[in-house]
Design a protein around this motif. Sequence first.
Motif, short mmCIF file in Angstrom:
data_model
loop_
_atom_site.label_atom_id
_atom_site.label_comp_id
_atom_site.label_asym_id
_atom_site.label_seq_id
_atom_site.Cartn_x
_atom_site.Cartn_y
_atom_site.Cartn_z
N THR A 19 0.73 -0.83 0.21
CA THR A 19 0.27 0.28 -0.15
C THR A 19 0.63 1.60 0.11
N THR A 73 -6.70 1.85 -1.05
CA THR A 73 -6.03 1.63 -1.43
C THR A 73 -5.15 0.44 -1.04
N GLY A 74 -5.21 0.16 0.72
CA GLY A 74 -4.91 -0.70 1.27
C GLY A 74 -5.96 -2.17 1.63
N SER A 77 -5.03 -3.48 -2.20
CA SER A 77 -4.01 -4.28 -2.48
C SER A 77 -3.58 -5.88 -1.27
#
Length: 117
Positions: A19, A73-74, A77
């Motif tokens: 991330t 995004t975490g 991902s």
Amino acid sequence: MDISPMELLIFALASFRLTRLIVFDKITEFLRKPFLEEVEEKDENGEIEVYWVVKEGRVRGFFGELLSCYWCTGVWSTLFLYVSYYFYASLAAPVLMIFAVAGLAAIIESMVQKLIN
């Protein structure tokens, strides 16, 4: 599905590092550039601050919001890492380990820098 505490730690550290790689690191700036615009401003001390602003448009705006949001995004991902591991464990395991060790190293480095300064 059963996941061991060690697997959870590896996934957490790997996801953390991936991330940060996508959202913050200079090496992946080319991924963000089509969707985010770099803006420079002087602060009250006269120093230049650089930050990113999401570009206009449906597609650019969507991906710009995604790439500028650490939490968003975490999630993606982590999903990518988990699905990769689930379907291709022998290929994904070394990648997970590399990201996990790099993530742990980044955390240790941050702690050392706080202690030094």
